[in-house]
Design a protein around this motif. Structure first.
Motif, PDB file in Angstrom:
ATOM      1  N   PRO A   1       1.322  -6.512  32.445  1.00 46.84           N
ATOM      2  CA  PRO A   1       0.361  -7.606  32.683  1.00 46.84           C
ATOM      3  C   PRO A   1      -0.919  -7.454  31.863  1.00 46.84           C
ATOM      4  O   PRO A   1      -1.505  -8.466  31.451  1.00 46.84           O
ATOM      5  CB  PRO A   1       0.061  -7.489  34.186  1.00 46.84           C
ATOM      6  CG  PRO A   1       1.235  -6.770  34.773  1.00 46.84           C
ATOM      7  CD  PRO A   1       1.740  -5.849  33.708  1.00 46.84           C
ATOM      8  N   GLY A   2      -1.343  -6.239  31.588  1.00 47.75           N
ATOM      9  CA  GLY A   2      -2.561  -6.039  30.800  1.00 47.75           C
ATOM     10  C   GLY A   2      -2.459  -6.648  29.419  1.00 47.75           C
ATOM     11  O   GLY A   2      -3.433  -7.217  28.900  1.00 47.75           O
ATOM     12  N   ALA A   3      -1.290  -6.541  28.810  1.00 48.14           N
ATOM     13  CA  ALA A   3      -1.099  -7.137  27.479  1.00 48.14           C
ATOM     14  C   ALA A   3      -1.083  -8.655  27.573  1.00 48.14           C
ATOM     15  O   ALA A   3      -1.717  -9.350  26.765  1.00 48.14           O
ATOM     16  CB  ALA A   3       0.180  -6.607  26.849  1.00 48.14           C
ATOM     17  N   LEU A   4      -0.362  -9.172  28.564  1.00 53.07           N
ATOM     18  CA  LEU A   4      -0.329 -10.633  28.729  1.00 53.07           C
ATOM     19  C   LEU A   4      -1.748 -11.182  28.888  1.00 53.07           C
ATOM     20  O   LEU A   4      -2.117 -12.185  28.277  1.00 53.07           O
ATOM     21  CB  LEU A   4       0.512 -11.012  29.955  1.00 53.07           C
ATOM     22  CG  LEU A   4       2.001 -10.630  29.923  1.00 53.07           C
ATOM     23  CD1 LEU A   4       2.695 -11.097  31.200  1.00 53.07           C
ATOM     24  CD2 LEU A   4       2.682 -11.230  28.694  1.00 53.07           C
ATOM     25  N   ASN A   5      -2.540 -10.506  29.707  1.00 50.02           N
ATOM     26  CA  ASN A   5      -3.904 -10.993  29.942  1.00 50.02           C
ATOM     27  C   ASN A   5      -4.763 -10.896  28.688  1.00 50.02           C
ATOM     28  O   ASN A   5      -5.601 -11.759  28.438  1.00 50.02           O
ATOM     29  CB  ASN A   5      -4.540 -10.226  31.102  1.00 50.02           C
ATOM     30  CG  ASN A   5      -3.904 -10.601  32.436  1.00 50.02           C
ATOM     31  OD1 ASN A   5      -3.381 -11.701  32.595  1.00 50.02           O
ATOM     32  ND2 ASN A   5      -3.922  -9.681  33.387  1.00 50.02           N
ATOM     33  N   ALA A   6      -4.571  -9.852  27.897  1.00 47.74           N
ATOM     34  CA  ALA A   6      -5.339  -9.729  26.651  1.00 47.74           C
ATOM     35  C   ALA A   6      -5.033 -10.903  25.724  1.00 47.74           C
ATOM     36  O   ALA A   6      -5.946 -11.477  25.118  1.00 47.74           O
ATOM     37  CB  ALA A   6      -5.019  -8.409  25.958  1.00 47.74           C
ATOM     38  N   PHE A   7      -3.760 -11.270  25.603  1.00 48.96           N
ATOM     39  CA  PHE A   7      -3.409 -12.397  24.727  1.00 48.96           C
ATOM     40  C   PHE A   7      -3.885 -13.728  25.324  1.00 48.96           C
ATOM     41  O   PHE A   7      -4.305 -14.624  24.600  1.00 48.96           O
ATOM     42  CB  PHE A   7      -1.900 -12.424  24.473  1.00 48.96           C
ATOM     43  CG  PHE A   7      -1.388 -11.171  23.801  1.00 48.96           C
ATOM     44  CD1 PHE A   7      -2.047 -10.622  22.709  1.00 48.96           C
ATOM     45  CD2 PHE A   7      -0.251 -10.524  24.264  1.00 48.96           C
ATOM     46  CE1 PHE A   7      -1.584  -9.464  22.091  1.00 48.96           C
ATOM     47  CE2 PHE A   7       0.227  -9.372  23.653  1.00 48.96           C
ATOM     48  CZ  PHE A   7      -0.442  -8.843  22.572  1.00 48.96           C
ATOM     49  N   ARG A   8      -3.805 -13.836  26.653  1.00 54.49           N
ATOM     50  CA  ARG A   8      -4.315 -15.059  27.300  1.00 54.49           C
ATOM     51  C   ARG A   8      -5.805 -15.230  27.003  1.00 54.49           C
ATOM     52  O   ARG A   8      -6.280 -16.342  26.776  1.00 54.49           O
ATOM     53  CB  ARG A   8      -4.111 -14.974  28.811  1.00 54.49           C
ATOM     54  CG  ARG A   8      -2.675 -15.212  29.260  1.00 54.49           C
ATOM     55  CD  ARG A   8      -2.583 -15.175  30.792  1.00 54.49           C
ATOM     56  NE  ARG A   8      -1.203 -15.384  31.219  1.00 54.49           N
ATOM     57  CZ  ARG A   8      -0.517 -14.544  31.985  1.00 54.49           C
ATOM     58  NH1 ARG A   8      -1.084 -13.427  32.442  1.00 54.49           N
ATOM     59  NH2 ARG A   8       0.729 -14.800  32.322  1.00 54.49           N
ATOM     60  N   ARG A   9      -6.564 -14.124  27.024  1.00 51.27           N
ATOM     61  CA  ARG A   9      -8.012 -14.225  26.760  1.00 51.27           C
ATOM     62  C   ARG A   9      -8.293 -14.703  25.346  1.00 51.27           C
ATOM     63  O   ARG A   9      -9.385 -15.198  25.071  1.00 51.27           O
ATOM     64  CB  ARG A   9      -8.687 -12.872  27.008  1.00 51.27           C
ATOM     65  CG  ARG A   9      -8.851 -12.539  28.480  1.00 51.27           C
ATOM     66  CD  ARG A   9      -9.857 -11.426  28.702  1.00 51.27           C
ATOM     67  NE  ARG A   9      -9.362 -10.144  28.252  1.00 51.27           N
ATOM     68  CZ  ARG A   9      -8.615  -9.318  28.988  1.00 51.27           C
ATOM     69  NH1 ARG A   9      -8.269  -9.635  30.203  1.00 51.27           N
ATOM     70  NH2 ARG A   9      -8.221  -8.169  28.499  1.00 51.27           N
ATOM     71  N   CYS A  10      -7.327 -14.523  24.437  1.00 48.52           N
ATOM     72  CA  CYS A  10      -7.486 -15.035  23.071  1.00 48.52           C
ATOM     73  C   CYS A  10      -7.122 -16.514  22.985  1.00 48.52           C
ATOM     74  O   CYS A  10      -7.194 -17.106  21.902  1.00 48.52           O
ATOM     75  CB  CYS A  10      -6.613 -14.245  22.108  1.00 48.52           C
ATOM     76  SG  CYS A  10      -7.055 -12.498  21.983  1.00 48.52           S
ATOM     77  N   GLY A  11      -6.693 -17.100  24.084  1.00 49.56           N
ATOM     78  CA  GLY A  11      -6.283 -18.500  24.059  1.00 49.56           C
ATOM     79  C   GLY A  11      -4.893 -18.711  23.492  1.00 49.56           C
ATOM     80  O   GLY A  11      -4.543 -19.825  23.103  1.00 49.56           O
ATOM     81  N   ALA A  12      -4.101 -17.630  23.432  1.00 51.09           N
ATOM     82  CA  ALA A  12      -2.776 -17.733  22.814  1.00 51.09           C
ATOM     83  C   ALA A  12      -1.782 -18.409  23.754  1.00 51.09           C
ATOM     84  O   ALA A  12      -1.920 -18.366  24.971  1.00 51.09           O
ATOM     85  CB  ALA A  12      -2.264 -16.350  22.438  1.00 51.09           C
ATOM     86  N   ARG A  13      -0.783 -19.027  23.140  1.00 47.61           N
ATOM     87  CA  ARG A  13       0.379 -19.545  23.866  1.00 47.61           C
ATOM     88  C   ARG A  13       1.404 -18.414  23.909  1.00 47.61           C
ATOM     89  O   ARG A  13       1.802 -17.877  22.883  1.00 47.61           O
ATOM     90  CB  ARG A  13       0.932 -20.753  23.095  1.00 47.61           C
ATOM     91  CG  ARG A  13       2.269 -21.260  23.605  1.00 47.61           C
ATOM     92  CD  ARG A  13       2.874 -22.225  22.580  1.00 47.61           C
ATOM     93  NE  ARG A  13       4.201 -22.678  22.990  1.00 47.61           N
ATOM     94  CZ  ARG A  13       5.095 -23.215  22.168  1.00 47.61           C
ATOM     95  NH1 ARG A  13       4.797 -23.372  20.884  1.00 47.61           N
ATOM     96  NH2 ARG A  13       6.275 -23.594  22.617  1.00 47.61           N
ATOM     97  N   LEU A  14       1.834 -18.025  25.110  1.00 43.17           N
ATOM     98  CA  LEU A  14       2.771 -16.918  25.268  1.00 43.17           C
ATOM     99  C   LEU A  14       4.185 -17.457  25.377  1.00 43.17           C
ATOM    100  O   LEU A  14       4.464 -18.318  26.212  1.00 43.17           O
ATOM    101  CB  LEU A  14       2.426 -16.111  26.520  1.00 43.17           C
ATOM    102  CG  LEU A  14       0.982 -15.603  26.635  1.00 43.17           C
ATOM    103  CD1 LEU A  14       0.845 -14.697  27.850  1.00 43.17           C
ATOM    104  CD2 LEU A  14       0.576 -14.855  25.381  1.00 43.17           C
ATOM    105  N   VAL A  15       5.074 -16.955  24.542  1.00 45.46           N
ATOM    106  CA  VAL A  15       6.486 -17.344  24.585  1.00 45.46           C
ATOM    107  C   VAL A  15       7.305 -16.122  24.983  1.00 45.46           C
ATOM    108  O   VAL A  15       7.229 -15.069  24.334  1.00 45.46           O
ATOM    109  CB  VAL A  15       6.951 -17.896  23.221  1.00 45.46           C
ATOM    110  CG1 VAL A  15       8.452 -18.135  23.205  1.00 45.46           C
ATOM    111  CG2 VAL A  15       6.199 -19.187  22.896  1.00 45.46           C
ATOM    112  N   ALA A  16       8.084 -16.253  26.055  1.00 47.72           N
ATOM    113  CA  ALA A  16       8.829 -15.121  26.609  1.00 47.72           C
ATOM    114  C   ALA A  16      10.070 -14.814  25.790  1.00 47.72           C
ATOM    115  O   ALA A  16      10.793 -15.713  25.384  1.00 47.72           O
ATOM    116  CB  ALA A  16       9.229 -15.441  28.045  1.00 47.72           C
TER     117      ALA A  16
END
Lengths: 400, 400
Positions: free
Chosen positions: B129-144
């Motif tokens: 989750p720490g990595a997901l949150n770091a990318f979310r804070r960059c405004g990134a779109r996360l693709v699983a």
């Protein structure tokens, strides 16, 4: 199977090419360096920290070596907040404080929380280059607000705000070091602090108060901080243990409204400031070591300041002027118009002396050429005397 | 004159309201906690670190307590790079390495360097989750990208990349933990590592390899890292001292092309990772303490893993499945479809047992409800046996 020399992949160029490589800092290569605001290693409280390390590792290792809270070590927050409340008559609560890796990280976190690319930030000018760079990395537009001998020029700020309002721009943030400012050493008067808060309310911006040098006051009391004077929670205040204990522990702090601080914690991105170094600082403080240590620092840095001011009087040409700081680490020097401090630096280095050209302290990279910053914190009094003498010779030659 | 309770200023609401307050972590309140990947404090090398602290403060205090280089302490970089080169047959040079405050800071820095809001990041799923949150804070779109028993599913990744290409989307970055993955514990096979690198080349994206658990291998050798297999400098690899020495020192690292790393340093925003804790780790390593310490860790965590797997076999219902990690800290549990791990958590806590519901490991906050993560690193073997027994009882009741 082995990664020898990874070739530069062009993809990177599109994404990180505009990030400047960070110049190497440190003591500088010159024999006598006035270049950086480095604390004097001869004043590091090595033995007391060694004693504290022994206590922490014997009694607290389960927590000191483990992951810690994102807000920071509660024990350090408590001792820090109690110290601020006692010294300044405040009533800060622990949930209004966050531990950071120095004031610089606090500034970066506030920038990331508040600023979108294109947002306007008001910066005192000249300013600490680290803060300017942090705001630049957020994509902010930096607008200079001049500093004079009485600190941040709130008259000029009022005019700037009017001009910005006329063009439809509302600044989000103002950055200032009100005490013993980096790089000028000047302190903002009480009247100007109040005028600044009035303007912040009228034009609705947040103030980031960088109070890194407050404890290094050589003469008498300081005005209350902007944070203390602020009635409506629009001031964030940062400070640091780098100047009063040890920069290598990477400990600083941020004070702010309790509704805001918890939302900034995740932006630190460091998994929480080191519990180990936090325990060291807390244990050192609880042992009653910090206040007498700061008294020793003040005595030593005051003497260095005095030696530098006397040497400037003796060795610098009459056409050069400088500030007279009442605390902190820095003297700001103004050369005659048309003189470029960067040119002098080459000659100074040949004489084994180093300083910071003023240009890096200005939002406009073309400005500030006729200024330079002298840090008196690192060299010994004898080195200060000798270094200013050599710089005086360089100036005599250059200004002819 | 005193700032009592700063009132909440509405300006903040517009700018930080979308930043989630960081939940408090730590050991958890449950008597037996499987919730977090916390190292076992009983294994902290307290005495050896105390000896190292004495050496550092006696012999290196001038540098250990001073500001340091943005890249990190050269002595620590050297000892780290030599260790990696020796163990893996690599030829990393010191200028291809940066010290960070744990792997988490390295991930955040890479995100800030590469990602603009709206950019697409491929994330193994489930993920830390720490990595997901770091990318979310960059405004990134996360693709699983799914993970199965053989690690990152490169077949599924290929299909996802085709779909993205068809809609005109080029992902910038892929994030993966190839060894003893957090949260599943699985390891990506060599064939899949090579397939991943082929896809990265074909679709031109950068790989961020998080190798936090490599040293905690319970059985035999691992495939080479993606960084080692990569011929063209598109892999950044991060690691940490948090699992093998002490999380409280906040020390990790990032490897990457020498043309890229210097440009990432300023993005750390922390004034350089603590020279003091860096000297501690370097001194500890140079004393030859690290390798025998890691051998002790591996023996202890292997035993905990074995106890947990045996207890899962004994106490968990047949309708529940789990992974069998060959190293690291984690077992990933899959409940029957329709079961919500968050519901079980309430019942488990009443029994004094804690775990991480799987939902936080998925980019889609509605997904992953029928999974949970069990960390076996913190509790004692007896606590693991007892905790899994109690959890088995909770599952028996819930699944009827």
């Amino acid at each position: 199977m082995t990664a020898l020399e990874p070739t530069f992949h062009p993809r990177w160029a599109r994404t990180v090419a505009d990030l400047e490589p960070r110049p190497a800092t440190g003591g500088g290569r010159a024999a006598i360096s006035f270049a950086y605001g480095l604390p004097d290693p001869a004043l590091f409280p090595t033995e007391a920290l060694n004693a504290a390390a022994g206590i922490v590792l014997r009694e607290q290792s389960d927590r000191a070596l483990q992951y810690g809270a994102g807000q920071g070590l509660p024990q350090l927050i408590n001792v820090l907040v109690e110290r601020l409340n006692r010294a300044e008559g405040l009533a800060i609560r622990p949930d209004g404080c966050m531990i950071t890796a120095g004031a610089g990280q606090a500034i970066a976190v506030v920038g990331r929380a508040l600023l979108d690319p294109g947002d306007t930030v008001l910066v005192e000018t000249p300013a600490w280059p680290g803060a300017l760079n942090a705001f630049r990395r957020c994509g902010a537009r930096l607008v200079a607000v001049p500093v004079d001998a009485a600190g941040l020029d709130t008259g000029a700020l009022g005019q700037t705000l009017e001009t910005l309002a006329a063009e439809g721009t509302q600044p989000k943030l103002l950055y200032t070091v009100p005490n013993f400012q980096n790089p000028t050493g000047v302190t903002t008067t009480l009247a100007r602090r109040q005028a600044l808060l009035d303007l912040a309310r009228r034009y609705d911006f947040v103030i980031l108060e960088d109070d890194a040098y407050r404890d290094l006051a050589f003469e008498g009391a300081l005005p209350p901080s902007l944070f203390a004077l602020d009635p409506d929670g629009r001031v964030l205040r940062t400070g640091t243990y780098s100047k009063i204990l040890a920069a290598g522990l990477r400990l600083g702090w941020l004070l702010g409204p309790r509704e805001v601080l918890p939302r900034l914690i995740a932006l630190k991105d460091d998994g929480g400031t080191s519990p180990f170094t936090s325990y060291l600082a807390a244990t050192y403080s609880l042992a009653g070591e910090l206040e007498p240590h700061i008294a020793r620092l003040v005595a030593s840095y005051r003497r260095k300041r005095d030696v530098m001011l006397a040497a400037l009087d003796r060795y610098f040409p009459r056409s050069v002027t400088w500030t007279v700081p009442a605390g902190g680490f820095f003297v700001w020097v103004t050369l005659p118009p048309g003189t470029d401090a960067a040119d002098l630096l080459r000659a100074a280095r040949e004489e084994g002396v180093d300083f910071l050209p003023g240009r890096s302290c200005f939002p406009d990279p073309q400005a500030g050429t006729s200024h330079l910053r002298l840090a008196f914190s690192l060299p010994t009094p004898d080195q200060i005397e000798e270094g200013i003498k050599r710089l005086g010779g360089v100036l005599d030659s250059a200004l002819g």
